[in-house]
Design an enzyme around this catalytic site. Structure first.
Site, PDB file in Angstrom:
ATOM      1  N   GLU A  45       0.860  -1.184   0.000  1.00  0.00           N
ATOM      2  CA  GLU A  45       0.000   0.000   0.000  1.00  0.00           C
ATOM      3  C   GLU A  45       0.897   1.235   0.000  1.00  0.00           C
ATOM      4  O   GLU A  45       1.768   1.371   0.870  1.00  0.00           O
ATOM      5  CB  GLU A  45      -0.909   0.006   1.229  1.00  0.00           C
ATOM      6  CG  GLU A  45      -1.925   1.126   1.217  1.00  0.00           C
ATOM      7  CD  GLU A  45      -2.900   1.060   2.380  1.00  0.00           C
ATOM      8  OE1 GLU A  45      -3.795   1.926   2.440  1.00  0.00           O
ATOM      9  OE2 GLU A  45      -2.762   0.153   3.229  1.00  0.00           O
ATOM     10  N   ARG A 270       4.385 -13.235   9.733  1.00  0.00           N
ATOM     11  CA  ARG A 270       5.057 -11.958   9.526  1.00  0.00           C
ATOM     12  C   ARG A 270       6.387 -11.945  10.271  1.00  0.00           C
ATOM     13  O   ARG A 270       6.620 -12.724  11.194  1.00  0.00           O
ATOM     14  CB  ARG A 270       4.197 -10.803  10.034  1.00  0.00           C
ATOM     15  CG  ARG A 270       2.877 -10.666   9.326  1.00  0.00           C
ATOM     16  CD  ARG A 270       2.046  -9.539   9.902  1.00  0.00           C
ATOM     17  NE  ARG A 270       2.602  -8.238   9.566  1.00  0.00           N
ATOM     18  CZ  ARG A 270       1.990  -7.085   9.847  1.00  0.00           C
ATOM     19  NH1 ARG A 270       0.840  -7.092  10.486  1.00  0.00           N
ATOM     20  NH2 ARG A 270       2.529  -5.945   9.502  1.00  0.00           N
ATOM     21  N   LYS A 280       3.179   0.754   9.982  1.00  0.00           N
ATOM     22  CA  LYS A 280       3.401   1.999   9.237  1.00  0.00           C
ATOM     23  C   LYS A 280       2.739   3.180   9.944  1.00  0.00           C
ATOM     24  O   LYS A 280       3.236   4.307   9.873  1.00  0.00           O
ATOM     25  CB  LYS A 280       2.880   1.857   7.806  1.00  0.00           C
ATOM     26  CG  LYS A 280       3.896   1.218   6.874  1.00  0.00           C
ATOM     27  CD  LYS A 280       3.542   1.402   5.416  1.00  0.00           C
ATOM     28  CE  LYS A 280       2.398   0.521   4.994  1.00  0.00           C
ATOM     29  NZ  LYS A 280       2.174   0.569   3.524  1.00  0.00           N
TER      30      LYS A 280
END
Length: 565
Positions: A45, A270, A280
């Site tokens: 993104e 992850r 983020k």
């Protein structure tokens, strides 16, 4: 389920993991993708810079395609206009290329498919598989149900024509944010809450970074992503473990929309690293509150920050490959990332001399006005790196802690009447005394040298009890600023701390040293080439703040390896 398979020792030795096992089953004779090219995608993104956690994902996506001679697309997941920007798009491209991966001509935006997303949503409404819902966010939570209690929606049986009309009016901007959503009609009693008639479109009047105000409704990721994958011919949609419970919805969208392919979603754990955060949102807060100098601050886990600090693509790729691919979440020591960098730089970094906390050393019996050159190895690990000549004269700079007027036990460096010490590549010296200022601080160390000891052991074979010291010639030295970095967070797990993660910041994560002295040749240094400052660590020229006449070096990693192998 089959996805819970763990990688065996034999598979790990062959460079295989559970994802590879599944792919090999899929492309084998009789498999669902028999005869097809393995095709993956990396869908970041563009609302921030890539960090080391993304690096694990993109290494899996691009690396898996490489392993099977396949393809990997780069697709910007820009279906949410909030915080998205072309600055981040270009930065993501740069980071991926820096790591050595390439997507060829297969660069896409999720927003490329807005028209198709809308068409597919209309198709679901016509099939009776989607409806417009007017529950407010508060009502949506109230009607969500709980374990054993189904969700509710008074709009679930809304006539198809009415939903089609309202959905088109949503697209035309007739309703404010939050007034309506489009929901998939699946199962309000499902034990998987992601399947309880999830929202697949919402109203958002913020302008989009590519389309401006053309759209005011946007598809949810869980709806748009499988459509994008199918349209691009993705065979294996590799994603992180938090999407495991979303896989039934991914498959539902693929099965119920009119799509040309049926991708398979596979999840992996992850990457977590101690003493850092990889949200983020949290990294953005550090930047916006000026807790760091920017996204590329060398203390940040962003790839641009790691690159500025002196990390190499090979060290990061080695790190990602060696931590492996697993189904279980785990936290990796930051020290292992440093270990991978140290391994790489030990083989490639040129050895140079610099003094971070300088004190003057004068060789009182060395001829005044005389200058000579001595030979120093560039990289002992790589004989092909050769040697270089450095200037040597009567006055040098040495590290302040290489002298003690009153030595502590087992101190083997310079002190009056102490042992002979070797100046790297040059002569043996013996300390005779020192000079102090009015405050009693030592400002100059006085020594004598043995002219017969140049460059090697003395001819008489006597043993040297003192240490070998690095130094810089005072006549030719260049000034430098050096920045020493430590963990950005003092807490090992700032995400899990009881207090705000900001309160876990390490006040000593940056130490700036000015007035440092370096070999004259470093004035020509070019970022991001790394150097080993002998006895001090690995450093690189800062690619942002360093300018001609003002050298700035960042310490990439210390010499000492604290990682428990």
């Amino acid at each position: 389920m089959a996805e819970d398979v763990k990688t065996t020792r034999e598979e790990a030795a062959e460079g295989r993991n559970f994802i590879h096992v599944f792919i090999e089953e899929d492309i084998a004779p009789g498999g669902q993708y028999e005869g097809m090219t393995v095709h993956t995608r990396f869908p970041p993104e563009p609302n921030g810079y890539l960090h080391i956690g993304h690096c694990k994902a993109l290494t899996i996506d691009f690396g898996t395609a490489e392993k099977y001679g396949g393809l990997c697309n780069l697709r910007m997941d820009d279906t949410n206009p909030t915080k998205e920007d072309e600055e981040f798009v270009e930065a993501i491209k740069e980071d991926i290329h820096w790591l050595g991966f390439d997507w060829g001509d297969r660069f896409f935006y999720g927003s490329d498919y807005f028209e198709e997303d809308y068409r597919q949503a209309v198709g679901l409404i016509k099939k009776g598989l989607a409806y417009v819902c007017q529950l407010s966010p508060e009502e949506f939570k109230e009607y969500r149900g709980s374990v054993g209690v189904p969700a509710r929606s008074p709009y679930r049986d809304r006539p198809i024509e009415e939903s089609l009309d309202l959905f088109e009016r949503m697209k035309n901007g007739e309703f404010p944010d939050g007034a309506m959503t489009l929901r998939a009609r699946i199962d309000l009693a499902s034990g998987n809450f992601n399947m309880r008639d999830p929202v697949i479109y919402r109203i958002n009047h913020l302008p989009h970074h590519r389309y401006g105000d053309k759209w005011c409704i946007y598809p949810m990721y869980d709806f748009a992503h499988p459509i994008q994958d199918a349209l691009e011919g993705i065979t294996h949609s590799l994603c992180s473990l938090e999407f495991e419970n979303h896989r039934p919805l991914y498959n539902w969208v693929v099965d119920n929309c009119d799509l040309p392919a049926k991708p398979r979603q596979i999840e992996f754990a992850r990457l977590g690293i101690d003493h850092t955060v990889m949200s983020k949102r949290k990294l953005r807060r550090l930047v916006e509150e000026r807790r760091v100098s920017g996204w590329d601050d060398p203390r940040m886990p962003t790839l641009c920050g790691l690159r500025r600090r002196g990390y190499t693509p090979r060290s990061i790729r080695n790190f990602c490959e060696r931590i492996g691919v697993a189904k279980s979440a785990n936290i990796v020591e930051y020290g292992f990332l440093e270990h991978c960098l140290r391994e790489d730089l030990n083989e490639t970094a040129e050895r140079v001399m610099a003094v971070l906390r300088p004190i003057k050393l004068t060789i009182t019996n060395y001829p005044e006005g005389k200058t000579e050159t001595v030979t120093v190895e560039n990289n002992p690990v790589d004989p092909a790196a050769g040697t270089r000549e450095v200037a040597f004269s009567r006055t040098l700079w040495i590290e302040a802690d290489d002298f003690l007027e009153t030595p502590v036990p087992k101190y083997k460096r310079l002190y009056p009447g102490g042992p002979e010490c070797r100046l790297k590549g040059a002569y043996l010296i013996t300390c005779t005394s020192c000079v102090k200022d009015e405050s009693g601080n030592v400002v100059e160390v006085l020594c004598e040298y043995d002219p017969a000891s140049r460059g090697g052991d003395p001819a008489d074979g006597r043993k040297v009890k003192g240490a070998t010291l690095h130094w810089v010639d005072a006549e030719t030295a260049v000034d430098a600023e050096v920045r020493l970095y430590d963990n950005l967070f003092a807490d090992e797990a700032p995400d899990a701390a009881d207090e705000d993660f900001i309160d876990c910041l390490n006040p000593n994560s940056l130490e700036v040293l000015t007035g440092c002295k370096a070999e004259a040749g470093l004035a020509e240094a070019v970022a991001p080439v790394g150097f080993q400052f002998m006895r001090l660590g690995y450093f690189c020229l800062d690619n942002k703040d360093s300018k001609p006449g003002h050298l700035v070096f960042n310490r990439s990693v210390s010499l000492k390896d604290s990682f428990k192998k």
